[in-house]
Write a protein that holds these residues in place. Structure first.
Motif, PDB file in Angstrom:
ATOM      1  N   PHE A 158      49.142   0.849 -97.407  1.00  0.00           N
ATOM      2  CA  PHE A 158      47.846   0.360 -98.188  1.00  0.00           C
ATOM      3  C   PHE A 158      46.808   1.348 -97.859  1.00  0.00           C
ATOM      4  N   GLY A 159      46.874   0.978 -96.923  1.00  0.00           N
ATOM      5  CA  GLY A 159      44.990   1.410 -95.851  1.00  0.00           C
ATOM      6  C   GLY A 159      45.354   2.748 -95.670  1.00  0.00           C
ATOM      7  N   ILE A 160      46.190   3.685 -95.232  1.00  0.00           N
ATOM      8  CA  ILE A 160      46.041   5.617 -95.724  1.00  0.00           C
ATOM      9  C   ILE A 160      46.847   5.423 -96.975  1.00  0.00           C
ATOM     10  N   GLU A 161      47.532   5.039 -97.239  1.00  0.00           N
ATOM     11  CA  GLU A 161      47.845   5.959 -99.315  1.00  0.00           C
ATOM     12  C   GLU A 161      47.394   5.087 -99.758  1.00  0.00           C
ATOM     13  N   ARG A 162      46.506   4.072-100.222  1.00  0.00           N
ATOM     14  CA  ARG A 162      45.436   3.713-100.961  1.00  0.00           C
ATOM     15  C   ARG A 162      43.831   3.491-100.589  1.00  0.00           C
ATOM     16  N   THR A 163      43.546   4.087 -99.839  1.00  0.00           N
ATOM     17  CA  THR A 163      42.170   3.466 -99.626  1.00  0.00           C
ATOM     18  C   THR A 163      41.137   5.170 -99.084  1.00  0.00           C
ATOM     19  N   ARG A 164      40.103   4.822 -99.410  1.00  0.00           N
ATOM     20  CA  ARG A 164      38.983   6.240 -99.335  1.00  0.00           C
ATOM     21  C   ARG A 164      39.307   6.385 -98.055  1.00  0.00           C
ATOM     22  N   LEU A 165      39.580   5.409 -96.593  1.00  0.00           N
ATOM     23  CA  LEU A 165      40.050   6.658 -95.495  1.00  0.00           C
ATOM     24  C   LEU A 165      40.836   6.766 -95.484  1.00  0.00           C
ATOM     25  N   GLY A 166      42.082   6.630 -95.681  1.00  0.00           N
ATOM     26  CA  GLY A 166      43.009   6.792 -95.927  1.00  0.00           C
ATOM     27  C   GLY A 166      43.150   8.471 -96.198  1.00  0.00           C
ATOM     28  N   ALA A 167      42.667   8.498 -97.417  1.00  0.00           N
ATOM     29  CA  ALA A 167      42.460  10.162 -97.682  1.00  0.00           C
ATOM     30  C   ALA A 167      42.111  10.676 -97.044  1.00  0.00           C
ATOM     31  N   GLN A 168      40.431  10.299 -96.099  1.00  0.00           N
ATOM     32  CA  GLN A 168      39.886  11.312 -95.438  1.00  0.00           C
ATOM     33  C   GLN A 168      40.160  11.279 -94.624  1.00  0.00           C
ATOM     34  N   ILE A 169      41.540  10.478 -93.405  1.00  0.00           N
ATOM     35  CA  ILE A 169      42.446  10.441 -92.553  1.00  0.00           C
ATOM     36  C   ILE A 169      43.813  11.705 -92.930  1.00  0.00           C
ATOM     37  N   ARG A 170      44.213  11.683 -94.294  1.00  0.00           N
ATOM     38  CA  ARG A 170      44.821  12.596 -94.526  1.00  0.00           C
ATOM     39  C   ARG A 170      44.329  13.522 -94.519  1.00  0.00           C
ATOM     40  N   ALA A 171      43.000  13.822 -95.239  1.00  0.00           N
ATOM     41  CA  ALA A 171      42.013  14.986 -95.405  1.00  0.00           C
ATOM     42  C   ALA A 171      42.322  15.671 -94.145  1.00  0.00           C
TER      43      ALA A 171
END
Length: 286
Positions: A158-171
């Protein structure tokens, strides 16, 4: 049939322990492209923090678990900012040699302060004994361990796929320059990611004491298991770490029970077979 169910259950529980220990390395290695062989040292730190919290402070096991996570995460932030950050752009050999050197140092420090003997802990009453389900008795602590691993899996996905921090990490992982151009603090994001991975290793070390014990060889011995889980599951894949850990845990316990002559080598055979079939691991991506 009951023996088979118990072996599968114990193997899955051991696999979930390997998952908690290894998923942090899968995240940092797969997402940050940093070879951190000191990951096992953070797991060992979590174990010894648990021992100290319970023995010296007299706090219960359930309080020692978050203490182990926080201690490993806090130390990893210091090491990441002062040492590891200098190696992000270095070659793989430099990263391997430096981080394995930290394991030697951690082992020497643990030996100096705690000696070479095992460090047992006393679990609370509600985690001892067995629970009968369908006429078969299952270890209460192993059920607790499985529940912890499932909760961590759900939170990470949930944290990596669905949160703002997860999106920032992936970016930040996909393209650091573009992420910085968009105003993201890539160094801070990597620091948070590293702390999360190391904290999970510390939590795994705390949970491992009752199952496999704790001594200064922990960082080296279980680093091998962690690397196998990451290789089989695939870098950067939480699902891969979960499936790989479950497969290896069941294979290890079942092999030692049914074919003790080769039981200790069965996980290596699984590793070779999986990598011959899928060189990037079960869920690895280029």
């Amino acid at each position: 049939m009951s023996n088979l169910v118990i072996v599968l259950f114990d193997g899955f529980a051991f696999g979930m322990l390997l998952f908690v220990l290894s998923v942090g390395l899968s995240v940092t290695l797969g997402m940050m492209n940093f070879i951190n062989l000191a990951h096992g040292a953070f797991g060992m730190l979590g174990g010894y923090v648990t021992v100290l919290v319970m023995r010296q402070l007299g706090l219960p096991f359930i309080v020692a678990l978050p203490a182990a996570f926080l201690a490993a995460a806090a130390l990893s932030i210091v090491i990441e900012r002062t040492l590891f950050r200098r190696l992000y752009r270095a070659g793989e050999l430099n990263q391997v040699l430096f981080t394995i050197g930290i394991v030697f140092v951690a082992t020497a420090v643990a030996t100096y302060f705690f000696g070479t003997v095992q460090q047992p802990i006393r679990l609370p009453t509600w985690l001892r004994g067995t629970v009968e389900i369908g006429g078969i008795r299952f270890g209460t602590y192993r059920l607790f361990l499985i529940a912890i691993a499932l909760a961590i899996t759900a939170l990470l996905v949930f944290g990596i796929e669905r949160t703002r921090l997860g999106a920032q990490i992936r970016a930040a992982v996909d393209n650091q320059r573009v992420a910085q151009g968009l105003g993201l603090n890539v160094e801070q994001i990597f620091g948070i990611t590293f702390a999360l991975g190391s904290g999970l290793a510390g939590l795994g070390g705390a949970l491992a004491i009752e199952i496999v014990g704790l001594d200064p060889s922990f960082a080296f011995h279980y680093l091998v298991y962690v690397l196998i889980v990451v290789s089989v599951g695939g870098l950067g894949s939480i699902t891969g770490s979960f499936v790989g850990a479950a497969l290896l845990g069941i294979g290890d316990v079942a092999g030692k029970y049914f074919v003790p002559e080769i039981g200790s080598f069965l996980i290596y055979l699984i590793l070779v077979a999986v990598l011959l079939w899928r060189p990037l691991g079960l869920f690895g991506r280029r």
